[in-house]
Design a protein around this motif. Structure first.
Motif, mmCIF file in Angstrom:
data_model
loop_
_atom_site.group_PDB
_atom_site.id
_atom_site.type_symbol
_atom_site.label_atom_id
_atom_site.label_comp_id
_atom_site.label_asym_id
_atom_site.label_seq_id
_atom_site.Cartn_x
_atom_site.Cartn_y
_atom_site.Cartn_z
ATOM 1 N N PHE A 34 -0.149 13.563 -3.279
ATOM 2 C CA PHE A 34 -0.853 12.515 -4.016
ATOM 3 C C PHE A 34 -0.174 12.269 -5.363
ATOM 4 O O PHE A 34 0.078 11.123 -5.748
ATOM 5 C CB PHE A 34 -2.322 12.920 -4.209
ATOM 6 N N SER A 35 0.166 13.345 -6.060
ATOM 7 C CA SER A 35 0.838 13.216 -7.361
ATOM 8 C C SER A 35 2.210 12.583 -7.211
ATOM 9 O O SER A 35 2.612 11.743 -8.036
ATOM 10 C CB SER A 35 0.963 14.588 -8.025
ATOM 11 N N ALA A 36 2.950 12.968 -6.189
ATOM 12 C CA ALA A 36 4.271 12.380 -5.954
ATOM 13 C C ALA A 36 4.144 10.885 -5.655
ATOM 14 O O ALA A 36 4.959 10.081 -6.129
ATOM 15 C CB ALA A 36 4.972 13.096 -4.807
ATOM 16 N N ALA A 37 3.130 10.506 -4.896
ATOM 17 C CA ALA A 37 2.922 9.088 -4.581
ATOM 18 C C ALA A 37 2.608 8.299 -5.850
ATOM 19 O O ALA A 37 3.118 7.191 -6.049
ATOM 20 C CB ALA A 37 1.798 8.931 -3.554
ATOM 21 N N GLU A 38 1.792 8.857 -6.724
ATOM 22 C CA GLU A 38 1.466 8.162 -7.971
ATOM 23 C C GLU A 38 2.687 8.055 -8.883
ATOM 24 O O GLU A 38 2.873 7.048 -9.555
ATOM 25 C CB GLU A 38 0.298 8.846 -8.667
ATOM 26 N N ALA A 39 3.536 9.069 -8.902
ATOM 27 C CA ALA A 39 4.774 8.997 -9.687
ATOM 28 C C ALA A 39 5.692 7.913 -9.128
ATOM 29 O O ALA A 39 6.317 7.160 -9.886
ATOM 30 C CB ALA A 39 5.483 10.351 -9.690
ATOM 31 N N LEU A 40 5.758 7.815 -7.802
ATOM 32 C CA LEU A 40 6.543 6.762 -7.163
ATOM 33 C C LEU A 40 6.016 5.380 -7.558
ATOM 34 O O LEU A 40 6.794 4.487 -7.912
ATOM 35 C CB LEU A 40 6.507 6.918 -5.644
ATOM 36 N N THR B 50 -7.144 1.023 -7.019
ATOM 37 C CA THR B 50 -7.848 1.859 -6.068
ATOM 38 C C THR B 50 -9.143 1.123 -5.767
ATOM 39 O O THR B 50 -10.112 1.217 -6.501
ATOM 40 C CB THR B 50 -8.133 3.260 -6.656
ATOM 41 N N ASN B 51 -9.101 0.316 -4.713
ATOM 42 C CA ASN B 51 -10.231 -0.537 -4.358
ATOM 43 C C ASN B 51 -11.190 0.188 -3.422
ATOM 44 O O ASN B 51 -10.789 1.085 -2.677
ATOM 45 C CB ASN B 51 -9.708 -1.801 -3.660
ATOM 46 N N ASP B 52 -12.453 -0.232 -3.429
ATOM 47 C CA ASP B 52 -13.441 0.360 -2.525
ATOM 48 C C ASP B 52 -13.031 0.211 -1.065
ATOM 49 O O ASP B 52 -13.301 1.074 -0.242
ATOM 50 C CB ASP B 52 -14.817 -0.271 -2.741
ATOM 51 N N TYR B 53 -12.354 -0.891 -0.745
ATOM 52 C CA TYR B 53 -11.993 -1.107 0.652
ATOM 53 C C TYR B 53 -10.894 -0.149 1.133
ATOM 54 O O TYR B 53 -10.629 -0.073 2.326
ATOM 55 C CB TYR B 53 -11.605 -2.558 0.928
ATOM 56 N N ASN B 54 -10.272 0.593 0.225
ATOM 57 C CA ASN B 54 -9.267 1.570 0.644
ATOM 58 C C ASN B 54 -9.845 2.636 1.581
ATOM 59 O O ASN B 54 -9.096 3.337 2.249
ATOM 60 C CB ASN B 54 -8.644 2.273 -0.567
ATOM 61 N N TRP B 55 -11.164 2.769 1.631
ATOM 62 C CA TRP B 55 -11.817 3.750 2.502
ATOM 63 C C TRP B 55 -12.609 3.093 3.625
ATOM 64 O O TRP B 55 -13.189 3.779 4.440
ATOM 65 C CB TRP B 55 -12.750 4.647 1.681
ATOM 66 N N HIS B 56 -12.623 1.769 3.682
ATOM 67 C CA HIS B 56 -13.418 1.068 4.693
ATOM 68 C C HIS B 56 -12.702 1.111 6.044
ATOM 69 O O HIS B 56 -11.540 0.701 6.148
ATOM 70 C CB HIS B 56 -13.659 -0.387 4.266
ATOM 71 N N PRO B 57 -13.387 1.597 7.081
ATOM 72 C CA PRO B 57 -12.744 1.739 8.393
ATOM 73 C C PRO B 57 -12.123 0.447 8.937
ATOM 74 O O PRO B 57 -11.036 0.487 9.523
ATOM 75 C CB PRO B 57 -13.881 2.223 9.303
ATOM 76 N N VAL C 78 -4.894 6.241 2.060
ATOM 77 C CA VAL C 78 -4.381 5.223 1.151
ATOM 78 C C VAL C 78 -4.508 5.766 -0.268
ATOM 79 O O VAL C 78 -5.593 6.154 -0.696
ATOM 80 C CB VAL C 78 -5.167 3.900 1.278
ATOM 81 N N VAL C 79 -3.394 5.821 -0.979
ATOM 82 C CA VAL C 79 -3.410 6.276 -2.373
ATOM 83 C C VAL C 79 -3.835 5.103 -3.251
ATOM 84 O O VAL C 79 -4.774 5.196 -4.030
ATOM 85 C CB VAL C 79 -2.029 6.814 -2.811
ATOM 86 N N MET D 71 0.835 -1.177 0.000
ATOM 87 C CA MET D 71 0.000 0.000 0.000
ATOM 88 C C MET D 71 0.877 1.236 0.000
ATOM 89 O O MET D 71 1.962 1.224 0.555
ATOM 90 C CB MET D 71 -0.882 0.018 1.239
ATOM 91 N N VAL D 72 0.366 2.253 -0.611
ATOM 92 C CA VAL D 72 1.032 3.548 -0.588
ATOM 93 C C VAL D 72 0.109 4.485 0.183
ATOM 94 O O VAL D 72 -1.063 4.631 -0.153
ATOM 95 C CB VAL D 72 1.293 4.081 -2.010
ATOM 96 N N ILE D 73 0.680 5.086 1.231
ATOM 97 C CA ILE D 73 -0.100 5.928 2.138
ATOM 98 C C ILE D 73 0.576 7.294 2.215
ATOM 99 O O ILE D 73 1.805 7.387 2.271
ATOM 100 C CB ILE D 73 -0.158 5.290 3.539
#
Length: 79
Positions: free
Chosen positions: A17-23, A42-49, A63-64, A1-3
């Motif tokens: 966010f842009s730097a993380a995507e470039a990485l 980018t899964n739906d569960y990336n926002w699930h508590p 989570v990016v 995961m990239v956070i």
């Protein structure tokens, strides 16, 4: 995961966010050169508590993407 930190300032958040995507893109290209498959999702569960708690994402972090890594099966004919 990239956070990343979820900076409340829009410009700083978008820069992070842009730097993380470039990485992620650079990591993906490097891995493919070494025959390691990488898919970023980018899964739906990336926002699930419950998911965020289970993987240790802290308040104020975001989570990016989730990266899926593995080796290519070179014996499979994809053509």
């Amino acid at each position: 995961m990239v956070i990343i930190e979820a900076d409340p300032h829009q410009k700083q958040f978008e820069d992070a966010f842009s730097a993380a995507e470039a990485l992620i893109q650079s990591l993906q290209l490097l891995a493919w050169e070494r025959k390691i498959g990488v898919v970023w999702k980018t899964n739906d569960y990336n926002w699930h508590p419950r998911f965020l708690q289970a993987v240790g994402v802290k308040p104020g972090e975001r989570v990016v993407d989730t990266l899926h890594l593995g080796y290519f099966n070179e014996e499979v004919d994809t053509g």
